[in-house]
Design a protein around this motif. Sequence first.
Motif, PDB file in Angstrom:
ATOM      1  N   MET A  59      -1.448  61.781  34.848  1.00  0.00           N
ATOM      2  CA  MET A  59      -0.323  61.257  34.085  1.00  0.00           C
ATOM      3  C   MET A  59       0.549  62.417  33.657  1.00  0.00           C
ATOM      4  O   MET A  59       0.057  63.404  33.141  1.00  0.00           O
ATOM      5  N   SER A  60       1.818  62.285  33.838  1.00  0.00           N
ATOM      6  CA  SER A  60       2.750  63.357  33.541  1.00  0.00           C
ATOM      7  C   SER A  60       3.132  63.378  32.068  1.00  0.00           C
ATOM      8  O   SER A  60       3.434  62.355  31.479  1.00  0.00           O
ATOM      9  N   ALA A  61       3.116  64.568  31.482  1.00  0.00           N
ATOM     10  CA  ALA A  61       3.457  64.714  30.068  1.00  0.00           C
ATOM     11  C   ALA A  61       4.957  64.548  29.825  1.00  0.00           C
ATOM     12  O   ALA A  61       5.372  64.184  28.745  1.00  0.00           O
ATOM     13  N   SER A  62       5.769  64.800  30.838  1.00  0.00           N
ATOM     14  CA  SER A  62       7.219  64.789  30.645  1.00  0.00           C
ATOM     15  C   SER A  62       7.813  63.373  30.588  1.00  0.00           C
ATOM     16  O   SER A  62       8.966  63.214  30.250  1.00  0.00           O
ATOM     17  N   GLU A  63       7.052  62.368  30.933  1.00  0.00           N
ATOM     18  CA  GLU A  63       7.582  61.013  30.983  1.00  0.00           C
ATOM     19  C   GLU A  63       7.467  60.272  29.654  1.00  0.00           C
ATOM     20  O   GLU A  63       7.855  59.121  29.564  1.00  0.00           O
ATOM     21  N   GLY A  64       6.933  60.877  28.625  1.00  0.00           N
ATOM     22  CA  GLY A  64       6.720  60.187  27.362  1.00  0.00           C
ATOM     23  C   GLY A  64       5.451  59.367  27.408  1.00  0.00           C
ATOM     24  O   GLY A  64       4.608  59.552  28.281  1.00  0.00           O
ATOM     25  N   PRO A  65       5.297  58.425  26.487  1.00  0.00           N
ATOM     26  CA  PRO A  65       4.060  57.642  26.445  1.00  0.00           C
ATOM     27  C   PRO A  65       3.856  56.828  27.718  1.00  0.00           C
ATOM     28  O   PRO A  65       4.803  56.316  28.303  1.00  0.00           O
ATOM     29  N   GLN A  66       2.619  56.762  28.121  1.00  0.00           N
ATOM     30  CA  GLN A  66       2.232  55.889  29.218  1.00  0.00           C
ATOM     31  C   GLN A  66       1.138  54.964  28.699  1.00  0.00           C
ATOM     32  O   GLN A  66       0.467  55.271  27.711  1.00  0.00           O
ATOM     33  N   TYR A  67       0.977  53.846  29.374  1.00  0.00           N
ATOM     34  CA  TYR A  67       0.031  52.826  28.933  1.00  0.00           C
ATOM     35  C   TYR A  67      -0.923  52.518  30.069  1.00  0.00           C
ATOM     36  O   TYR A  67      -0.529  52.503  31.239  1.00  0.00           O
ATOM     37  N   LEU A  68      -2.171  52.275  29.708  1.00  0.00           N
ATOM     38  CA  LEU A  68      -3.223  52.058  30.687  1.00  0.00           C
ATOM     39  C   LEU A  68      -4.080  50.874  30.252  1.00  0.00           C
ATOM     40  O   LEU A  68      -4.519  50.814  29.092  1.00  0.00           O
ATOM     41  N   VAL A  69      -4.309  49.927  31.157  1.00  0.00           N
ATOM     42  CA  VAL A  69      -5.193  48.799  30.873  1.00  0.00           C
ATOM     43  C   VAL A  69      -6.635  49.308  30.845  1.00  0.00           C
ATOM     44  O   VAL A  69      -7.061  50.057  31.731  1.00  0.00           O
ATOM     45  N   VAL A  70      -7.364  48.903  29.812  1.00  0.00           N
ATOM     46  CA  VAL A  70      -8.765  49.285  29.662  1.00  0.00           C
ATOM     47  C   VAL A  70      -9.568  48.025  29.346  1.00  0.00           C
ATOM     48  O   VAL A  70      -9.253  47.306  28.405  1.00  0.00           O
ATOM     49  N   ARG A  71     -10.581  47.768  30.164  1.00  0.00           N
ATOM     50  CA  ARG A  71     -11.469  46.634  29.906  1.00  0.00           C
ATOM     51  C   ARG A  71     -12.692  47.125  29.136  1.00  0.00           C
ATOM     52  O   ARG A  71     -13.196  48.215  29.402  1.00  0.00           O
ATOM     53  N   GLN A  72     -13.127  46.329  28.178  1.00  0.00           N
ATOM     54  CA  GLN A  72     -14.347  46.637  27.450  1.00  0.00           C
ATOM     55  C   GLN A  72     -15.475  45.789  28.022  1.00  0.00           C
ATOM     56  O   GLN A  72     -15.331  44.575  28.135  1.00  0.00           O
ATOM     57  N   GLN A  73     -16.559  46.436  28.384  1.00  0.00           N
ATOM     58  CA  GLN A  73     -17.728  45.719  28.872  1.00  0.00           C
ATOM     59  C   GLN A  73     -18.845  45.909  27.853  1.00  0.00           C
ATOM     60  O   GLN A  73     -19.348  47.029  27.668  1.00  0.00           O
ATOM     61  N   LEU A  74     -19.198  44.821  27.180  1.00  0.00           N
ATOM     62  CA  LEU A  74     -20.253  44.853  26.177  1.00  0.00           C
ATOM     63  C   LEU A  74     -21.604  44.736  26.875  1.00  0.00           C
ATOM     64  O   LEU A  74     -21.742  44.006  27.851  1.00  0.00           O
ATOM     65  N   TRP A  75     -22.580  45.463  26.362  1.00  0.00           N
ATOM     66  CA  TRP A  75     -23.910  45.385  26.942  1.00  0.00           C
ATOM     67  C   TRP A  75     -24.948  45.422  25.824  1.00  0.00           C
ATOM     68  O   TRP A  75     -24.670  45.879  24.720  1.00  0.00           O
ATOM     69  N   GLY A  76     -26.108  44.906  26.122  1.00  0.00           N
ATOM     70  CA  GLY A  76     -27.209  44.933  25.175  1.00  0.00           C
ATOM     71  C   GLY A  76     -28.507  44.597  25.867  1.00  0.00           C
ATOM     72  O   GLY A  76     -28.526  43.859  26.854  1.00  0.00           O
ATOM     73  N   HIS A  77     -29.593  45.179  25.355  1.00  0.00           N
ATOM     74  CA  HIS A  77     -30.906  44.901  25.932  1.00  0.00           C
ATOM     75  C   HIS A  77     -31.991  45.342  24.961  1.00  0.00           C
ATOM     76  O   HIS A  77     -31.767  46.164  24.067  1.00  0.00           O
ATOM     77  N   TYR A  78     -33.168  44.767  25.139  1.00  0.00           N
ATOM     78  CA  TYR A  78     -34.343  45.182  24.382  1.00  0.00           C
ATOM     79  C   TYR A  78     -35.071  46.269  25.143  1.00  0.00           C
ATOM     80  O   TYR A  78     -35.275  46.169  26.350  1.00  0.00           O
ATOM     81  N   HIS A  79     -35.449  47.327  24.429  1.00  0.00           N
ATOM     82  CA  HIS A  79     -36.293  48.354  25.029  1.00  0.00           C
ATOM     83  C   HIS A  79     -37.725  47.847  25.054  1.00  0.00           C
ATOM     84  O   HIS A  79     -38.065  46.849  24.404  1.00  0.00           O
ATOM     85  N   THR A  80     -38.568  48.534  25.761  1.00  0.00           N
ATOM     86  CA  THR A  80     -39.964  48.114  25.858  1.00  0.00           C
ATOM     87  C   THR A  80     -40.670  48.135  24.507  1.00  0.00           C
ATOM     88  O   THR A  80     -41.658  47.435  24.319  1.00  0.00           O
ATOM     89  N   ASP A  81     -40.143  48.912  23.546  1.00  0.00           N
ATOM     90  CA  ASP A  81     -40.750  48.936  22.210  1.00  0.00           C
ATOM     91  C   ASP A  81     -40.241  47.805  21.328  1.00  0.00           C
ATOM     92  O   ASP A  81     -40.601  47.705  20.158  1.00  0.00           O
ATOM     93  N   ALA A 103      -4.481  51.239  26.319  1.00  0.00           N
ATOM     94  CA  ALA A 103      -4.539  52.575  25.726  1.00  0.00           C
ATOM     95  C   ALA A 103      -3.158  53.213  25.845  1.00  0.00           C
ATOM     96  O   ALA A 103      -2.502  53.103  26.884  1.00  0.00           O
ATOM     97  N   THR A 104      -2.710  53.866  24.769  1.00  0.00           N
ATOM     98  CA  THR A 104      -1.470  54.628  24.783  1.00  0.00           C
ATOM     99  C   THR A 104      -1.833  56.083  25.041  1.00  0.00           C
ATOM    100  O   THR A 104      -2.655  56.665  24.319  1.00  0.00           O
ATOM    101  N   VAL A 105      -1.228  56.669  26.072  1.00  0.00           N
ATOM    102  CA  VAL A 105      -1.538  58.032  26.485  1.00  0.00           C
ATOM    103  C   VAL A 105      -0.288  58.899  26.335  1.00  0.00           C
ATOM    104  O   VAL A 105       0.780  58.547  26.845  1.00  0.00           O
ATOM    105  N   VAL A 106      -0.429  60.004  25.611  1.00  0.00           N
ATOM    106  CA  VAL A 106       0.659  60.968  25.434  1.00  0.00           C
ATOM    107  C   VAL A 106       0.103  62.346  25.764  1.00  0.00           C
ATOM    108  O   VAL A 106      -0.937  62.745  25.234  1.00  0.00           O
ATOM    109  N   ASP A 107       0.785  63.054  26.624  1.00  0.00           N
ATOM    110  CA  ASP A 107       0.357  64.396  27.048  1.00  0.00           C
ATOM    111  C   ASP A 107      -1.090  64.405  27.525  1.00  0.00           C
ATOM    112  O   ASP A 107      -1.860  65.319  27.225  1.00  0.00           O
ATOM    113  N   GLY A 108      -1.502  63.358  28.254  1.00  0.00           N
ATOM    114  CA  GLY A 108      -2.838  63.303  28.824  1.00  0.00           C
ATOM    115  C   GLY A 108      -3.940  62.969  27.845  1.00  0.00           C
ATOM    116  O   GLY A 108      -5.114  63.091  28.166  1.00  0.00           O
TER     117      GLY A 108
END
Length: 105
Positions: free
Chosen positions: A1-23, A61-66
Motif C-alpha cells: 500500500m502506498s503512503a502517498s495516496e492517503g488513507p486506504q481501506y481493507l476488508v477484514v473478516r473475523q473468524q471466531l474459534w473456540g475449543h476445549y483442551h484435553t484438560d 481496517a483504515t491503513v495510513v502509511d502502511g
Amino acid sequence: MSASEGPQYLVVRQQLWGHYHTDGTWHDGVDYVPHGDPSTDRAALFAAAVDELGHDDFNVATVVDGRVVAFGYDVEDFGPDEDGAPHNGHDLDEIAQACGLGPAR
C-alpha cells in the motif's frame, strides 16, 4: 500500500474459534483475515465486498502509511484500542500483523 495516496481501506473478516483442551479448559479467540485488495474509497469498498461475499459480516481496517490506524464497520470506526472501548476495542497490532502490515504505533 502506498503512503502517498492517503488513507486506504481493507476488508477484514473475523473468524471466531473456540475449543476445549484435553484438560477440560476452554480456549477461544479471533483470527483476522484480510479479503481482497485495498481501496481509497471506503464506501465503494464496502459495497463491493457485500456484493462479492453476499453478506455484510466483515470489518474495514483504515491503513495510513502502511499501518492500521482504525478498525470499524461500514463507514464508522470502533473505539480506541483499549479495554473498555466500545465493542471491547480491537488489537490494531494483531490486525496489522494478520494483514501483513507493520505495527499500529
